[in-house]
Design a protein around this motif. Sequence first.
Motif, PDB file in Angstrom:
ATOM      1  N   PRO A   1       0.822  -1.222   0.000  1.00 25.85           N
ATOM      2  CA  PRO A   1       0.000   0.000   0.000  1.00 25.85           C
ATOM      3  C   PRO A   1       0.849   1.263   0.000  1.00 25.85           C
ATOM      4  CG  PRO A   1      -0.783  -1.577   1.638  1.00 25.85           C
ATOM      5  CD  PRO A   1       0.534  -2.082   1.153  1.00 25.85           C
ATOM      6  N   GLY A   2       0.264   2.327  -0.562  1.00 33.78           N
ATOM      7  CA  GLY A   2       0.914   3.631  -0.559  1.00 33.78           C
ATOM      8  C   GLY A   2       0.436   4.472   0.605  1.00 33.78           C
ATOM      9  N   LYS A   3      -0.353   5.532   0.299  1.00 33.25           N
ATOM     10  CA  LYS A   3      -0.832   6.449   1.322  1.00 33.25           C
ATOM     11  C   LYS A   3      -2.338   6.290   1.545  1.00 33.25           C
ATOM     12  CE  LYS A   3       2.673   9.942   0.219  1.00 33.25           C
ATOM     13  NZ  LYS A   3       2.903  11.357  -0.195  1.00 33.25           N
ATOM     14  N   PRO A   4      -2.808   6.582   2.765  1.00 35.40           N
ATOM     15  CA  PRO A   4      -4.258   6.557   3.008  1.00 35.40           C
ATOM     16  C   PRO A   4      -4.977   7.572   2.124  1.00 35.40           C
ATOM     17  CG  PRO A   4      -3.035   6.700   5.073  1.00 35.40           C
ATOM     18  CD  PRO A   4      -2.048   6.942   3.978  1.00 35.40           C
ATOM     19  N   ILE A   5      -6.119   7.198   1.587  1.00 37.46           N
ATOM     20  CA  ILE A   5      -6.932   8.117   0.803  1.00 37.46           C
ATOM     21  C   ILE A   5      -7.795   8.926   1.776  1.00 37.46           C
ATOM     22  CG2 ILE A   5      -8.784   8.276  -0.905  1.00 37.46           C
ATOM     23  CD1 ILE A   5      -7.719   5.720  -2.155  1.00 37.46           C
ATOM     24  N   PRO A   6      -7.768  10.263   1.688  1.00 39.87           N
ATOM     25  CA  PRO A   6      -8.544  11.093   2.624  1.00 39.87           C
ATOM     26  C   PRO A   6     -10.028  10.715   2.631  1.00 39.87           C
ATOM     27  CG  PRO A   6      -7.024  12.448   1.362  1.00 39.87           C
ATOM     28  CD  PRO A   6      -6.980  11.082   0.746  1.00 39.87           C
ATOM     29  N   LYS A   7     -10.595  10.680   3.824  1.00 40.17           N
ATOM     30  CA  LYS A   7     -12.016  10.413   4.058  1.00 40.17           C
ATOM     31  C   LYS A   7     -12.433   9.011   3.586  1.00 40.17           C
ATOM     32  CE  LYS A   7     -13.279  15.306   3.710  1.00 40.17           C
ATOM     33  NZ  LYS A   7     -14.148  16.309   3.043  1.00 40.17           N
ATOM     34  N   ALA A   8     -11.469   8.095   3.511  1.00 41.17           N
ATOM     35  CA  ALA A   8     -11.775   6.732   3.059  1.00 41.17           C
ATOM     36  C   ALA A   8     -11.474   5.724   4.165  1.00 41.17           C
ATOM     37  CB  ALA A   8     -10.973   6.396   1.812  1.00 41.17           C
ATOM     38  N   SER A   9     -11.936   6.039   5.377  1.00 46.63           N
ATOM     39  CA  SER A   9     -11.662   5.165   6.512  1.00 46.63           C
ATOM     40  C   SER A   9     -12.813   5.230   7.502  1.00 46.63           C
ATOM     41  CB  SER A   9     -10.357   5.585   7.205  1.00 46.63           C
ATOM     42  OG  SER A   9     -10.065   4.752   8.292  1.00 46.63           O
ATOM     43  N   GLY A  10     -13.037   4.125   8.208  1.00 41.42           N
ATOM     44  CA  GLY A  10     -14.069   4.086   9.232  1.00 41.42           C
ATOM     45  C   GLY A  10     -13.899   2.862  10.113  1.00 41.42           C
ATOM     46  N   SER A  11     -14.511   2.902  11.299  1.00 43.68           N
ATOM     47  CA  SER A  11     -14.383   1.794  12.248  1.00 43.68           C
ATOM     48  C   SER A  11     -15.745   1.133  12.480  1.00 43.68           C
ATOM     49  CB  SER A  11     -13.814   2.280  13.574  1.00 43.68           C
ATOM     50  OG  SER A  11     -14.695   3.206  14.181  1.00 43.68           O
ATOM     51  N   THR A  12     -15.690  -0.133  12.901  1.00 42.55           N
ATOM     52  CA  THR A  12     -16.909  -0.867  13.238  1.00 42.55           C
ATOM     53  C   THR A  12     -16.580  -1.960  14.240  1.00 42.55           C
ATOM     54  OG1 THR A  12     -18.737  -2.187  12.346  1.00 42.55           O
ATOM     55  CG2 THR A  12     -16.608  -2.470  11.312  1.00 42.55           C
ATOM     56  N   SER A  13     -17.547  -2.295  15.043  1.00 43.12           N
ATOM     57  CA  SER A  13     -17.428  -3.424  15.970  1.00 43.12           C
ATOM     58  C   SER A  13     -18.533  -4.448  15.718  1.00 43.12           C
ATOM     59  CB  SER A  13     -17.501  -2.931  17.425  1.00 43.12           C
ATOM     60  OG  SER A  13     -18.727  -2.257  17.670  1.00 43.12           O
ATOM     61  N   ASP A  14     -19.240  -4.270  14.620  1.00 41.47           N
ATOM     62  CA  ASP A  14     -20.370  -5.141  14.293  1.00 41.47           C
ATOM     63  C   ASP A  14     -19.928  -6.208  13.300  1.00 41.47           C
ATOM     64  OD1 ASP A  14     -22.826  -6.271  13.960  1.00 41.47           O
ATOM     65  OD2 ASP A  14     -23.655  -4.647  12.730  1.00 41.47           O
ATOM     66  N   PHE A  15     -19.433  -7.315  13.802  1.00 37.32           N
ATOM     67  CA  PHE A  15     -19.054  -8.442  12.952  1.00 37.32           C
ATOM     68  C   PHE A  15     -19.005  -9.703  13.817  1.00 37.32           C
ATOM     69  CE2 PHE A  15     -15.330  -5.893  14.058  1.00 37.32           C
ATOM     70  CZ  PHE A  15     -14.544  -6.802  14.764  1.00 37.32           C
ATOM     71  N   PRO A  16     -19.046 -10.895  13.198  1.00 41.37           N
ATOM     72  CA  PRO A  16     -19.164 -12.137  13.967  1.00 41.37           C
ATOM     73  C   PRO A  16     -17.829 -12.611  14.532  1.00 41.37           C
ATOM     74  CG  PRO A  16     -19.154 -12.618  11.639  1.00 41.37           C
ATOM     75  CD  PRO A  16     -19.161 -11.117  11.750  1.00 41.37           C
ATOM     76  N   ASP A  17     -17.888 -13.663  15.327  1.00 40.19           N
ATOM     77  CA  ASP A  17     -16.702 -14.327  15.838  1.00 40.19           C
ATOM     78  C   ASP A  17     -16.133 -15.256  14.770  1.00 40.19           C
ATOM     79  OD1 ASP A  17     -17.002 -13.108  18.305  1.00 40.19           O
ATOM     80  OD2 ASP A  17     -18.061 -14.816  19.193  1.00 40.19           O
ATOM     81  N   VAL A  18     -14.839 -15.568  14.885  1.00 40.78           N
ATOM     82  CA  VAL A  18     -14.242 -16.596  14.044  1.00 40.78           C
ATOM     83  C   VAL A  18     -14.994 -17.906  14.276  1.00 40.78           C
ATOM     84  CG1 VAL A  18     -12.179 -18.017  13.738  1.00 40.78           C
ATOM     85  CG2 VAL A  18     -11.966 -15.539  13.929  1.00 40.78           C
ATOM     86  N   GLY A  19     -15.296 -18.598  13.208  1.00 43.55           N
ATOM     87  CA  GLY A  19     -16.090 -19.819  13.288  1.00 43.55           C
ATOM     88  C   GLY A  19     -17.540 -19.605  12.910  1.00 43.55           C
ATOM     89  N   GLU A  20     -17.976 -18.334  12.882  1.00 44.82           N
ATOM     90  CA  GLU A  20     -19.341 -18.009  12.495  1.00 44.82           C
ATOM     91  C   GLU A  20     -19.374 -17.459  11.071  1.00 44.82           C
ATOM     92  OE1 GLU A  20     -20.844 -15.232  15.326  1.00 44.82           O
ATOM     93  OE2 GLU A  20     -20.819 -16.654  16.991  1.00 44.82           O
ATOM     94  N   CYS A  21     -20.459 -17.711  10.375  1.00 43.29           N
ATOM     95  CA  CYS A  21     -20.663 -17.216   9.022  1.00 43.29           C
ATOM     96  C   CYS A  21     -22.125 -16.785   8.897  1.00 43.29           C
ATOM     97  CB  CYS A  21     -20.339 -18.313   8.001  1.00 43.29           C
ATOM     98  SG  CYS A  21     -20.302 -17.791   6.265  1.00 43.29           S
ATOM     99  N   CYS A  22     -22.476 -15.685   8.241  1.00 42.60           N
ATOM    100  CA  CYS A  22     -21.671 -15.148   7.160  1.00 42.60           C
ATOM    101  C   CYS A  22     -21.707 -13.602   7.167  1.00 42.60           C
ATOM    102  CB  CYS A  22     -22.183 -15.660   5.841  1.00 42.60           C
ATOM    103  SG  CYS A  22     -21.950 -17.452   5.640  1.00 42.60           S
TER     104      CYS A  22
END
Length: 415
Positions: free
Chosen positions: A321-342
């Motif tokens: 990767p090169g440089k971060p693209i401005p305003k192209a980033s965000g965070s989340t905590s909404d996702f499953p555990d390993v072993g769960e799908c999908c």
Amino acid sequence: MKTSASFALTFRRKFAIKKICLTSVRVMLASGLMPLLTIAPLRAAEKADKDKDSYVIFSNLGSPGELYDTDPYEARGLAGSNAYDEEEWQAVSFIPKYDVQVTTLEAAIGHSRGTPIIKLALCNNDPNFGYPGTAIPGGGGEVTDIPELGDCCQLVKVILPGGGVSLKAGTAYWLVAQPDNSKGADFDGGWAVSHFGESAYLEPPYPWNPQPSYWPAAKIRGHRLKGSTSPAAPADTDADASDKVTFFTSIDPSLSFPYYSEFGLLITGKDSNDGGDGSEAMPFTARADGYAKTLSAAIGKLEGADTGIILSLYTDNGAVPGKPIPKASGSTSDFPDVGECCGFATVKLPGKGVPLQKGVRYWLVAGPDDVNAPMFEGLWRFSSNNLASEVFPEEDNWMNYPGAWPAAKITGTSK
């Protein structure tokens, strides 16, 4: 295609040095390996006629001039029974989207030493274990025109006799490469890997460290059978109604599951048990002009007291990767555990998103949220559409492994 509890691929990378730990339980075949069919070479006129069948049934090749990774040290091993190394075969899984007639098999196989002769053949999928099964009659042949391993970009080619072989839509098959132990038992070489599945790992203060794919590069051609229709793909529920452009996806919606729930690339927070920050990145080339709005990655929580991930878009700097693209980033905590799908970790970029240009290479980066989740440990799970397999006949087993392509999707709107 089915997953199997018989294999696992886990990536643990430390100090910007490639360290790959391959953990697997190898499955023993009940009756040993079935020899693949040997087909006599076709006449030149027949070959020219078969080349007219140009429908691509399967391909994981790159652009002209960069069809595959030419680094011989990254190629998957391929060796005969009397080679310098232990005898080894390789295979790539594929699923036709239509009923097809296969006429041409191509693979990025190179020769290092010994007699330059191998076999390519189509095999059915073993219904119990999901690895290569019985050879398909008339679905293979010998190859003697084999380039040196590391050269680019010749492919070895087999043109099937007669009218080729028929395969059914939505059914898993395998393209298998094996040595010809009657004519070239001393063959030693490798199957070069696809650029799809490449990634990069960052553990500060060390720089980005590029990582290879594990997906053998191949192409299968022929023609669609008359009246064939593609199996209906499940509805895409990951993107909202405003997302009308898919800039990139490593997910095949026709498969019953989008990724392997337990296998992937390790991502760690600064206070994690693994010992410090670790981010992963995947290159992609935008399919269209427009604004990227939604970033989705198959992140799963592995362990630790925190849950949080940051998804970002970066420019390209060659193999990293090169440089971060401005305003192209965000965070989340909404996702499953390993072993769960999908489920997916999904980030919506502000406003109308960030502009992307068709044909330009970018990077999707998944890193820990050290502000809100410093103890996070998780995996960026592998897509289910790049399964491969290898076998060491002396040990009488096949071992499936993902091609290491992280599951992700980037959508948005046209300009």
